[in-house]
Design a protein around this motif. Structure first.
Motif, short mmCIF file in Angstrom:
data_model
loop_
_atom_site.label_atom_id
_atom_site.label_comp_id
_atom_site.label_asym_id
_atom_site.label_seq_id
_atom_site.Cartn_x
_atom_site.Cartn_y
_atom_site.Cartn_z
N UNK A 50 -70.30 20.40 -7.68
CA UNK A 50 -71.01 21.38 -8.51
C UNK A 50 -72.05 22.15 -7.71
N UNK A 51 -72.73 21.46 -6.81
CA UNK A 51 -73.73 22.16 -5.98
C UNK A 51 -73.05 23.20 -5.11
N UNK A 52 -71.82 22.92 -4.66
CA UNK A 52 -71.12 23.88 -3.80
C UNK A 52 -70.63 25.07 -4.61
N UNK A 53 -70.05 24.84 -5.76
CA UNK A 53 -69.52 25.99 -6.51
C UNK A 53 -70.64 26.82 -7.12
N UNK A 78 -80.28 11.76 -6.51
CA UNK A 78 -78.86 12.00 -6.77
C UNK A 78 -78.65 12.87 -8.01
N UNK A 79 -77.69 13.78 -7.92
CA UNK A 79 -77.24 14.54 -9.07
C UNK A 79 -76.58 13.60 -10.06
N UNK A 80 -76.83 13.84 -11.35
CA UNK A 80 -76.21 13.01 -12.39
C UNK A 80 -77.09 11.83 -12.78
N UNK A 86 -69.35 13.79 -7.29
CA UNK A 86 -69.03 15.05 -7.98
C UNK A 86 -70.21 16.01 -8.00
N UNK A 87 -71.41 15.52 -7.85
CA UNK A 87 -72.57 16.42 -7.81
C UNK A 87 -72.45 17.42 -6.67
N UNK A 146 -61.85 12.02 -14.83
CA UNK A 146 -62.76 13.11 -15.10
C UNK A 146 -64.21 12.61 -14.97
N UNK A 147 -64.74 12.74 -13.76
CA UNK A 147 -66.07 12.19 -13.46
C UNK A 147 -67.19 13.08 -13.96
N UNK A 148 -66.88 14.35 -14.22
CA UNK A 148 -67.88 15.27 -14.79
C UNK A 148 -67.21 16.01 -15.94
N UNK A 149 -67.78 15.90 -17.13
CA UNK A 149 -67.20 16.53 -18.30
C UNK A 149 -68.24 17.49 -18.88
#
Lengths: 385, 385
Positions: free
Chosen positions: B308-311, A111-113, B304-305, B331-334
Motif C-alpha cells: 500500500x505504501x508503494x502504490x 508497522x502499518x496495520x 502488505x503495508x 486476502x491480508x488487506x480488505x
C-alpha cells in the motif's frame, strides 16, 4: 536540549508499553507561548496514516499547542477505529494540558496495520504520565521516545540573534526497516507569523529532507512540524530565520542518513550544470534509486556505467554522450567515454561523492542516499517477524 | 532448435575469446529467405549502446539479413571508436555472407565502457569462423554464445498452421549483474510484411518483456529482433501470428524471470479492476520497485503495508482505503484494513502472487519481478572485480 532549547517549550518521553523492550515510546512537546504559531509538512504518499489525516486538519489554522508522538505502531490502514484512536489521543492531550484537541498534532511510527485496542489503551492511559513528566529539560527524553531502530537520538540546535531553533528527528536512514517513518519536531522562540513559518519550513525541507532518498520508499507517516513560541520576544528576520532553519534541517537530515543501520556508505550525488534545478533533482533521484549502482558502491566498485544507465532513464535536458562523472574526485567518465583509471577511485571511506556534470546549464542539486547492503536486505526481511 | 526451428534460418555460436572462460561468446543468426522481413524494438534508455544506435538505422527499412551478437562487452559509452567497431562488425558479417552491412543487426552485452581494440579484434577476427559454423541446427549454439551470467540458455518454439516461430533470449532475470542486457532473437518462416511483423512484435513485447521489471534498472543494450524468412510459403493470419508471438515472448520472459540468479522468489503482481491498463501497469511497476517489499518477500514476510505504501506514491485512479490485497490467495488487506490472518500466507514456494484489487474499473495488468536477496547484493557488488 534540542526542542527544549528555545524558550517557551517543554517536553517529555515516557514508556507506555508500545515497545516490547519497555523503552520510552510516547513523547510530548508543548508550546507554552506566548505565541502558538506553527507550520507542518507531511508525506506526499496518498496512502496516509490516520495521524497524518488528523494533523493536516490541525495545522490548517497555523496554530498548534502540542505534539504527541508514539513509536510502536504506525496507526496506518487501521480504518475508522484507528482514526478514532488518533482523535482520542488528541483529546487526552487536550484534557491533560488544558488546550484544545484541535491544536494537538499527532504523529505515529511503527508497522502499518498496527493500531488495535491495546495500542489505543497504551497511548490514552499514558498521556497523563507524559504530561506530568513535561519539563524544560525534557527534549532528550522526547527524542529517545520516538526512536524505533535508530541507534541514537537525533537532535540539533541553531542559534540566531536573540532567538534559537531546536529540533529532533527519528528515522533509520534507509527509511527502513518497516517503512520507518521520518518524524521531525522543530521549535523556535523567534517571533514569526504562521505564514512566515510555513514559507521557511517548505523552503528548508525542499532542499534537505526532500533530498534524502535512502531507498526510494516513501513512508505513510512522514511529518515535519515547526512550532514558534515567540518567547524570545525577538522578531526574527525572515531570511535569517529561513537560513538557520535550513541549516538545522540539513543537520538532522544528514544524521538520518548517517544512521542508516544497513548502510556502509553515505552517498552524496551532486548534479551540476543542469538546465534547471528540477532536472538536477530528477537526475540525482534516478541515480540514487539504482539498486545496481548502490550494490556496486557497497562493493567499493566505481561502476560509472550504472550511473549513466540510470540517468538515461530520465527526460532531463542533457546529451548522455557529453556527460562527465567523477567518483570521490576521480573523473572515471569524461564526455561519455572512459576517463581516468577507475583503479584510482578509493571507495573505502563511508562518505562517497558522485559528481555528475550534465553540461546543460548552471543549476545544481544534491541527493543524499545510501548503498544497498546485505544488512539492508536482512533488516527489511526480518523486521516484522 | 529455437531460432533455427522455422525454415530458412541458420545459426552458429563460437568462442571469440571475449569471455575469459573460453566459452562461446559470438553468435550469428542468418535469414536465408526468400523474404528478409524484420522488425525490432530497443531499449528506451537515452543512454544507448553503440550497437543500438547502429541497429536502429538497420531496421528502418524493415529488412534484415543477419544478426551478429556478442557477450563479453556492451560497447556502450565507448565513443566514436566503439561505433566504428559496431560498423566494422556489420561489414565483416556482410563480407562473410555476401549481404549488405546495412542489413545486419548488431547486439552486444557485457560491461559498459568495454569496447577497446582487443574487443574489436576478437569480434572481427572471429566473424568468418561464425559464418563457417552456420547450420540449420545451430540455434542452440547461438543461444549458448549470448549467455552472460545466465545459468542456462533460454529457447522457445511455438507452432502455427504451417509455420512456426522460434526464439532465444539472454538475461539473468534480475537484469543483473552488470546491467545484464536482455537480448532476444525471434525467427519465423511465416509470410508476413514488415509492417505486420512490427505491429505483432510491439503488441507482444508490450505485455511480456515490457512487464518484466526485476530490479527497475533499464539496460543500455536491450534488443528484441524478429526476422521472417517466408520459407514456409504460408501467409499467416496476422491475429493468429500475433497471439503465437505473444505466447512465445511470454515463455521467454518467464524464463528470464525464473533464472534470476540472486532471486529466491518469482513474484507476479496482478493488478485488477484498474480504471485503465496504464493505471494497472503504473501501480504494478511501483509495487515491483519497492525494495522494502522485495526484501520482505525474501524473508517470507507477507508485509502488505509495503504494498500500500508503494502504490500510494502513484497517481493512478483509486481510493487507497478501499483496496484489497491478497498474497498467495490470502486476502491480508480488505478495503484498506487488516484482513485475514497474515499467518495463513505461505510464502515458501518460489512462485508468489500479489493480487491488488483497485476497485476503480475493469482493466488488468501483471508485472513480473523478483525478490531482493543477499545474493542480488553480492552478485552486483562483486561483478566488475
Amino acid at each position: 536540549m534540542s526542542v527544549t532549547r528555545p524558550a517557551g517549550f517543554a517536553a517529555s518521553g515516557v514508556a507506555a508499553g508500545l515497545k516490547s523492550t519497555g523503552a520510552r515510546d510516547l513523547a510530548l512537546v508543548v508550546n507554552r507561548g506566548p505565541l502558538q504559531h506553527a507550520a507542518a509538512v507531511f508525506t506526499s504518499n496518498r496512502a496516509k496514516a490516520n495521524p497524518i489525516l488528523w494533523s493536516q486538519q490541525v495545522i490548517a489554522d497555523g496554530r498548534v499547542s502540542a505534539v504527541v508522538l508514539n513509536s510502536g505502531g504506525a496507526n496506518c490502514f487501521t480504518g475508522a477505529f484507528g482514526f478514532q484512536t488518533t482523535h482520542a489521543a488528541a483529546e487526552a492531550v487536550g484534557a491533560a494540558l488544558g488546550v484544545s484537541p484541535g491544536d494537538v498534532l499527532v504523529c505515529s511510527t511503527g508497522l502499518i496495520g498496527v493500531g488495535d485496542q491495546s495500542f489505543r489503551d497504551a497511548i490514552l492511559q499514558n498521556v497523563p504520565a507524559a504530561a506530568d513528566a513535561l519539563g524544560a529539560e525534557g527534549g532528550h527524553d522526547a527524542a529517545l521516545a520516538i526512536m524505533t531502530t535508530d541507534s541514537h537520538p537525533k537532535e540539533a540546535v541553531v542559534e540566531g540573534e536573540g532567538w534559537s531553533i531546536g529540533g529532533m528527528a527519528k528515522g533509520a536512514g534507509m527509511l527502513a526497516p518497516g517503512l520507518a517513518t521520518m518524524l521531525v519536531v522543530i521549535t523556535t522562540d523567534a517571533v514569526l507569523p504562521p505564514a512566515a513559518l510555513d514559507r521557511a519550513l517548505r523552503a528548508a525541507t525542499r532542499v534537505t529532507f526532500d533530498r534524502l532518498d535512502s531507498d526510494g520508499c516513501m513512508s505513510t507517516n512522514d511529518t515535519v512540524a515547526l512550532m514558534a513560541s515567540g518567547a524570545s520576544g525577538i522578531e526574527a528576520d525572515e531570511a535569517a530565520f529561513s537560513d538557520a532553519l535550513t541549516a538545522l534541517c540539513r543537520d538532522l537530515a544528514l544524521q538520518l542518513q548517517a544512521d542508516a543501520e544497513g548502510a556502509s556508505h553515505d552517498i552524496a550525488i551532486e548534479v551540476v550544470n543542469a538546465e534547471s534545478e528540477d532536472d538536477a533533482v530528477v537526475v540525482g533521484r534516478a541515480v540514487s534509486r539504482s539498486n545496481l549502482l548502490k550494490a556496486a558502491i557497497f562493493g567499493n566498485d566505481p561502476n560509472w556505467g550504472r550511473v549513466l544507465a540510470a540517468l538515461g532513464t530520465t527526460d532531463a535536458a542533457f546529451d548522455p554522450y557529453a556527460i562527465d562523472v567523477s567518483m570521490n574526485g576521480v573523473m572515471v567518465c569524461r564526455s561519455g567515454e572512459p576517463g581516468d583509471d577507475r583503479e584510482l577511485v578509493d571507495l573505502t571511506p563511508r562518505a562517497c561523492t558522485i559528481l555528475i556534470d550534465l553540461k546543460a546549464g548552471d543549476a545544481t542539486a544534491t541527493i543524499f542516499t545510501n548503498d544497498l547492503t546485505h544488512d539492508y536486505v536482512h533488516e527489511n526481511s526480518a523486521y516484522a517477524s
